[in-house]
Design a protein around this motif. Structure first.
Motif, short mmCIF file in Angstrom:
data_model
loop_
_atom_site.label_atom_id
_atom_site.label_comp_id
_atom_site.label_asym_id
_atom_site.label_seq_id
_atom_site.Cartn_x
_atom_site.Cartn_y
_atom_site.Cartn_z
N THR A 214 9.55 1.08 20.43
CA THR A 214 8.23 1.29 19.84
C THR A 214 7.29 1.78 20.94
N VAL A 215 6.59 2.87 20.69
CA VAL A 215 5.69 3.45 21.68
C VAL A 215 4.33 3.70 21.04
N ASP A 216 3.34 3.91 21.87
CA ASP A 216 2.05 4.35 21.36
C ASP A 216 2.23 5.71 20.71
N CYS A 217 1.55 5.93 19.61
CA CYS A 217 1.76 7.17 18.87
C CYS A 217 1.29 8.40 19.64
N SER A 218 0.55 8.21 20.73
CA SER A 218 0.17 9.33 21.58
C SER A 218 1.33 9.79 22.45
N GLN A 219 2.39 8.98 22.49
CA GLN A 219 3.59 9.33 23.25
C GLN A 219 4.60 10.01 22.34
N PRO A 220 5.53 10.81 22.89
CA PRO A 220 6.53 11.48 22.05
C PRO A 220 7.34 10.47 21.24
N HIS A 221 7.57 10.80 19.98
CA HIS A 221 8.33 9.93 19.09
C HIS A 221 8.93 10.76 17.96
N GLN A 222 9.80 10.14 17.20
CA GLN A 222 10.41 10.81 16.05
C GLN A 222 9.94 10.23 14.71
N LEU A 223 9.58 8.96 14.68
CA LEU A 223 9.24 8.31 13.43
C LEU A 223 7.91 7.58 13.54
N GLU A 224 7.12 7.66 12.47
CA GLU A 224 5.91 6.85 12.34
C GLU A 224 6.06 6.00 11.09
N THR A 225 6.05 4.69 11.27
CA THR A 225 6.30 3.78 10.16
C THR A 225 5.09 3.69 9.24
N VAL A 226 5.34 3.78 7.95
CA VAL A 226 4.24 3.68 6.98
C VAL A 226 4.31 2.39 6.16
N SER A 227 5.51 1.82 6.00
CA SER A 227 5.64 0.57 5.24
C SER A 227 7.05 0.03 5.41
N THR A 228 7.26 -1.18 4.95
CA THR A 228 8.60 -1.75 4.81
C THR A 228 8.81 -2.14 3.36
N VAL A 229 10.07 -2.08 2.92
CA VAL A 229 10.38 -2.38 1.52
C VAL A 229 11.43 -3.48 1.47
N ASN A 230 11.10 -4.59 0.82
CA ASN A 230 12.05 -5.67 0.59
C ASN A 230 12.79 -5.38 -0.71
N LEU A 231 14.03 -4.94 -0.58
CA LEU A 231 14.80 -4.50 -1.75
C LEU A 231 15.25 -5.67 -2.61
N ALA A 232 15.27 -6.87 -2.06
CA ALA A 232 15.67 -8.04 -2.86
C ALA A 232 14.67 -8.29 -3.99
N GLU A 233 13.43 -7.88 -3.80
CA GLU A 233 12.44 -8.07 -4.85
C GLU A 233 12.72 -7.16 -6.05
N LYS A 234 13.23 -5.97 -5.78
CA LYS A 234 13.55 -5.03 -6.84
C LYS A 234 14.92 -5.32 -7.45
N TYR A 235 15.85 -5.77 -6.61
CA TYR A 235 17.24 -5.97 -7.05
C TYR A 235 17.69 -7.40 -6.76
N PRO A 236 17.13 -8.37 -7.47
CA PRO A 236 17.48 -9.78 -7.20
C PRO A 236 18.91 -10.12 -7.58
N ASN A 285 25.52 -7.48 2.08
CA ASN A 285 26.33 -8.70 2.01
C ASN A 285 26.21 -9.54 3.28
N GLY A 286 25.92 -8.86 4.41
CA GLY A 286 25.75 -9.58 5.66
C GLY A 286 24.41 -10.26 5.79
N GLY A 287 23.43 -9.87 4.98
CA GLY A 287 22.15 -10.56 5.02
C GLY A 287 20.92 -9.69 5.21
N SER A 288 21.08 -8.37 5.27
CA SER A 288 19.92 -7.48 5.38
C SER A 288 19.43 -7.08 3.99
N ARG A 289 18.12 -7.00 3.83
CA ARG A 289 17.55 -6.71 2.51
C ARG A 289 16.43 -5.70 2.54
N SER A 290 16.00 -5.25 3.71
CA SER A 290 14.79 -4.43 3.79
C SER A 290 15.04 -3.15 4.59
N VAL A 291 14.18 -2.16 4.37
CA VAL A 291 14.24 -0.91 5.13
C VAL A 291 12.83 -0.48 5.50
#
Length: 338
Positions: A214-236, A285-291
């Motif tokens: 994670t870097v300051d956005c003034s530094q070179p980067h490839q991705l800027e995060t806008v949100s996270t999504v908990n998929l377990a809420e949509k697919y319980p 199945n291993g325990g991850s639910r978000s992206v």
């Protein structure tokens, strides 16, 4: 097919590589955890003014009594890398969850006999791989995502305890920052979301060492995060399949990017595209639910290098060394008929 989904398909191969880097697990081991500066435990000097003997004894006791399911924590600071090593309940912040105890004195050679020196880090890494992988998976009942944020690690006793004959190796789980420093977490690994997540507004770069930072956005980067999504809420009910996930995330992350930048026209003028992480059935199945939902820019080699935050508008952005390309005028976007 939408502009964003067309781009995503074209960059799919590049993303598979980048996703692997972003979610790669970094296995760790710790040569020394005694609460001291440098060799304070051996010299008798305290690390921060507390009683050295009592503090060291408490740390050794916490290490010696730790069993599978125990959570351990310690303080880290610039002048005292490790101090206040103690056992805590796992619902409190901690840096290590014990999955197994191994007695190196029973190792099938005389390598760890009474007069043996403590193994160096390279040997510790080998012991971790040999002794901790299987036992940790058994402890978790296979509820572990190797592409998630928790790493399998090991801890040896402090030098003084080793010299007195303690040959315990603790296997366990931890999450680290991009420098490998154990971070605080709460809850048992098998019961929490194991996804690697960034916070909205954070920019991330993939270094030449293939570590995502994670870097300051003034530094070179490839991705800027806008949100996270908990998929377990949509697919319980469970994993819905990769095609269904891709469709849902395409809609959800495009909406999140639009909201993040204020409106759809700002997104269009930025020349950036909504992007979303993938989540395999194995990771689910291993325990991850978000992206993460992010903003990226593509070029012929994959992801462009960006400086500046999209929040500042197109004038704040530099993409592969240039200002964003000019966008042609278009009719205003209208709300769909209801």
């Amino acid at each position: 097919m939408s502009k964003s989904s067309s781009w995503r398909s074209a960059a799919a191969v590049n993303w598979l590589l980048i996703a692997a880097l972003i979610t790669a697990a970094f296995l760790g081991s710790y040569e020394y955890f005694a609460p001291s500066k440098e060799n304070a435990a051996e010299s008798g000097e305290s690390a921060g003014g507390s009683n050295s003997t009592a503090t060291t004894a408490a740390a050794v006791a916490a290490f010696s009594s730790a069993e599978p399911g125990t959570c351990l924590t310690w303080d880290i600071s610039a002048d005292s890398p490790v101090s206040n090593f103690q056992e805590v309940t796992c619902d409190k912040e901690h840096r290590f969850e014990v999955s197994a105890r191994e007695d190196l004195s029973t190792y099938p050679t005389s390598e760890f006999g009474p007069s043996a020196t403590r193994p160096e880090l390279n040997r510790q890494d080998q012991l971790r791989d040999e002794l901790c992988q299987s036992s940790t998976l058994t402890y978790l009942k296979s509820k572990w995502d190797p592409s998630g944020k928790f790493d399998i690690a090991s801890i040896l006793p402090p030098q003084g305890a080793w010299d007195e004959g303690d040959r315990t190796l603790l296997c366990g789980l931890q999450t680290t920052d991009d420098k490998g420093v154990p971070q605080l977490s709460t809850g048992n690994v098998a019961a929490v979301d194991q996804s690697i997540l960034a916070s909205p507004g954070q920019c991330r770069v993939i270094g030449e060492d293939q570590v995502v930072r994670t870097v300051d956005c003034s530094q070179p980067h490839q991705l800027e995060t806008v949100s996270t999504v908990n998929l377990a809420e949509k697919y319980p009910e469970g994993y819905p399949g990769s095609e269904e996930l891709d469709k849902y995330l395409g809609q959800t992350c495009t909406a999140a990017a639009t909201e993040y930048l204020g409106n759809e026209e700002n997104l269009y003028q930025s020349t950036l595209q909504p992007f979303w992480g993938s989540l395999s059935e194995g990771s689910w199945n291993g325990g991850s639910r978000s992206v993460n939902c992010s903003l990226v820019h593509s070029n012929e080699n994959g992801f462009s290098t960006i400086t500046g935050s999209a929040k500042g508008g197109r004038d704040a952005l530099n993409i592969d060394g240039k200002a964003p390309e000019e966008r042609p005028a278009r009719d205003p976007i209208r709300e769909p008929a209801r």
